[in-house]
Design an enzyme around this catalytic site. Sequence first.
Site, PDB file in Angstrom:
ATOM      1  CG  ASP A 140      -1.797   1.051   1.630  1.00  0.00           C
ATOM      2  OD1 ASP A 140      -1.792   2.085   0.775  1.00  0.00           O
ATOM      3  OD2 ASP A 140      -3.248   0.992   1.938  1.00  0.00           O
TER       4      ASP A 140
ATOM      5  CE1 TYR B 171      -7.898  11.998  -7.646  1.00  0.00           C
ATOM      6  CE2 TYR B 171      -9.390  13.662  -9.462  1.00  0.00           C
ATOM      7  CZ  TYR B 171      -8.915  12.024  -9.554  1.00  0.00           C
ATOM      8  OH  TYR B 171      -8.012  11.761 -10.101  1.00  0.00           O
TER       9      TYR B 171
ATOM     10  CB  THR C  14      -9.695   2.353 -15.375  1.00  0.00           C
ATOM     11  OG1 THR C  14     -10.074   4.239 -14.197  1.00  0.00           O
ATOM     12  CG2 THR C  14      -9.536   3.189 -16.465  1.00  0.00           C
TER      13      THR C  14
HETATM   14  N1  LIG Z   1     -10.117   6.756 -15.078  1.00  0.00           N
HETATM   15  C1  LIG Z   1      -9.588   8.434 -14.886  1.00  0.00           C
HETATM   16  O1  LIG Z   1     -10.902   8.954 -14.845  1.00  0.00           O
HETATM   17  C2  LIG Z   1      -8.389   9.094 -14.432  1.00  0.00           C
HETATM   18  C3  LIG Z   1      -8.526  10.496 -15.870  1.00  0.00           C
HETATM   19  C4  LIG Z   1      -7.676  11.587 -14.622  1.00  0.00           C
HETATM   20  C5  LIG Z   1      -6.730  10.945 -13.542  1.00  0.00           C
HETATM   21  N2  LIG Z   1      -6.574   9.450 -12.825  1.00  0.00           N
HETATM   22  C6  LIG Z   1      -5.855   8.809 -12.344  1.00  0.00           C
HETATM   23  O2  LIG Z   1      -4.939   7.724 -13.059  1.00  0.00           O
HETATM   24  C7  LIG Z   1      -4.784   6.905 -11.895  1.00  0.00           C
HETATM   25  C8  LIG Z   1      -5.309   5.427 -12.436  1.00  0.00           C
HETATM   26  O3  LIG Z   1      -6.681   4.896 -12.197  1.00  0.00           O
HETATM   27  P1  LIG Z   1      -7.060   4.586 -13.079  1.00  0.00           P
HETATM   28  O4  LIG Z   1      -8.190   5.195 -13.785  1.00  0.00           O
HETATM   29  O5  LIG Z   1      -6.540   3.744 -13.986  1.00  0.00           O
HETATM   30  O6  LIG Z   1      -8.193   3.940 -11.515  1.00  0.00           O
HETATM   31  P2  LIG Z   1      -8.202   2.257 -11.159  1.00  0.00           P
HETATM   32  O7  LIG Z   1      -8.723   1.182 -12.877  1.00  0.00           O
HETATM   33  O8  LIG Z   1      -9.227   2.115 -10.166  1.00  0.00           O
HETATM   34  O9  LIG Z   1      -6.894   2.195 -11.170  1.00  0.00           O
HETATM   35  C9  LIG Z   1      -5.830   2.310  -9.825  1.00  0.00           C
HETATM   36  C10 LIG Z   1      -4.950   1.559  -8.986  1.00  0.00           C
HETATM   37  O10 LIG Z   1      -4.095   2.129  -8.565  1.00  0.00           O
HETATM   38  C11 LIG Z   1      -3.874   1.693  -7.467  1.00  0.00           C
HETATM   39  N3  LIG Z   1      -4.330   1.953  -6.367  1.00  0.00           N
HETATM   40  C12 LIG Z   1      -4.489   2.473  -5.401  1.00  0.00           C
HETATM   41  N4  LIG Z   1      -4.648   2.511  -3.994  1.00  0.00           N
HETATM   42  C13 LIG Z   1      -3.949   2.410  -3.851  1.00  0.00           C
HETATM   43  C14 LIG Z   1      -2.467   2.288  -2.556  1.00  0.00           C
HETATM   44  N5  LIG Z   1      -3.127   2.878  -1.553  1.00  0.00           N
HETATM   45  N6  LIG Z   1      -1.482   1.167  -2.926  1.00  0.00           N
HETATM   46  C15 LIG Z   1      -0.708   0.783  -4.201  1.00  0.00           C
HETATM   47  N7  LIG Z   1      -1.978   1.253  -5.222  1.00  0.00           N
HETATM   48  C16 LIG Z   1      -3.099   1.547  -4.876  1.00  0.00           C
HETATM   49  C17 LIG Z   1      -4.969   0.111  -7.508  1.00  0.00           C
HETATM   50  O11 LIG Z   1      -4.784  -1.134  -7.157  1.00  0.00           O
HETATM   51  P3  LIG Z   1      -4.682  -2.209  -5.694  1.00  0.00           P
HETATM   52  O12 LIG Z   1      -6.242  -1.280  -5.717  1.00  0.00           O
HETATM   53  O13 LIG Z   1      -4.802  -3.685  -6.316  1.00  0.00           O
HETATM   54  O14 LIG Z   1      -4.171  -1.682  -4.600  1.00  0.00           O
HETATM   55  C18 LIG Z   1      -5.135   0.237  -9.343  1.00  0.00           C
HETATM   56  O15 LIG Z   1      -4.531  -1.098  -9.081  1.00  0.00           O
HETATM   57  C19 LIG Z   1      -4.915   7.499 -10.879  1.00  0.00           C
HETATM   58  O16 LIG Z   1      -4.177   8.509 -10.300  1.00  0.00           O
HETATM   59  C20 LIG Z   1      -6.162   8.778 -10.860  1.00  0.00           C
HETATM   60  O17 LIG Z   1      -5.612   9.463 -10.273  1.00  0.00           O
HETATM   61  C21 LIG Z   1      -7.875   8.787 -13.583  1.00  0.00           C
END
Ligand SMILES: NC(=O)c1ccc[n+]([C@@H]2O[C@H](COP(=O)([O-])OP(=O)(O)OC[C@H]3O[C@@H](n4cnc5c(N)ncnc54)[C@H](OP(=O)(O)O)[C@@H]3O)[C@@H](O)[C@H]2O)c1
Length: 251
Positions: free
Chosen positions: A59, A152, A187
């Site tokens: 984590d 956020y 995602t």
């Molecule tokens: N989706 C969007 O619309 C969007 C837009 C702009 C920016 N982002 C950013 O993109 C990044 C990836 O997000 P995503 O959209 O791919 O979401 P996602 O599918 O929910 O993936 C998030 C990933 O982060 C990991 N994670 C979360 N908390 C964690 C922790 N405390 N320690 C270690 N790993 C952790 C999760 O793995 P585990 O749960 O297995 O730990 C998962 O692999 C994030 O930083 C998000 O803020 C997303």
Amino acid sequence: MKTALITGATSGIGEACADLFAAQGYHLILVARREHLLKDVAKRLEEKYAIETKTVVADVRIHDDLSYGLETLPAQWKQVDVLINNAGLSQGLDPIDKGNVTDWDTMIDTNVKGLLYVTKIVSNWMISRKSGHIINIGSIAGQEVYPNGNVYCATKHAVDALNKGMRIDLLPHGIKVTAINPGMVETEFSKVRFKGDEGRAKKVYDGLEPLVANDIAEAIWFVVSRPAHVNINDMLIMPTAQATGAIIKRN
Ligand SMILES: NC(=O)c1ccc[n+]([C@@H]2O[C@H](COP(=O)([O-])OP(=O)(O)OC[C@H]3O[C@@H](n4cnc5c(N)ncnc54)[C@H](OP(=O)(O)O)[C@@H]3O)[C@@H](O)[C@H]2O)c1
């Protein structure tokens, strides 16, 4: 052979990056909390692309666990060429007066402090080799603020500031630093934001074509594959149907 370290590699953007970097022949260090998913991703990519992987179940909020997981990697695995600071999340979508304090702590601890903890360790490895590229996953939420996005958005504004700060501090060491700032990407992000409420999560993308995780992975690969003298400071990538954080065209 090059090595990339990707946090949040069990889902979404992180998993798509793992796939794309493996396809480019990179060895991978994959970090996340869900051990079974992490092992599945690693095994699938090793078999598909004949690369090597290391998984670190940690984590990013828990400094000692993270530090132990990374610092006990064999020395050759500390030669990291690319760090993708991707682990992150949103929790809730409430006005500031109704915000949940636990949600605030989770977002700040993960998106800001977790990113810092990983960066401190890996940047030291990069400094000793006088090379490396750090990719910080920010957001449109780090460029502007949308209704109820308050905390956020604050965490992603912090990522934007840290991205700029890192670039200055690591300049003498020849390390590139880039922020990738996505708009809406479909995602697990919305499912996590709404704590497993699939219906509410689906509604976020109703009537528009969002980005997919691979769109972001491809942009990251473009950034990483520029010549040595070129650094892309940041990149804002939106779905065509999204003009700003809150202005969206739906059918
Ligand atoms: N989706 C969007 O619309 C969007 C837009 C702009 C920016 N982002 C950013 O993109 C990044 C990836 O997000 P995503 O959209 O791919 O979401 P996602 O599918 O929910 O993936 C998030 C990933 O982060 C990991 N994670 C979360 N908390 C964690 C922790 N405390 N320690 C270690 N790993 C952790 C999760 O793995 P585990 O749960 O297995 O730990 C998962 O692999 C994030 O930083 C998000 O803020 C997303």
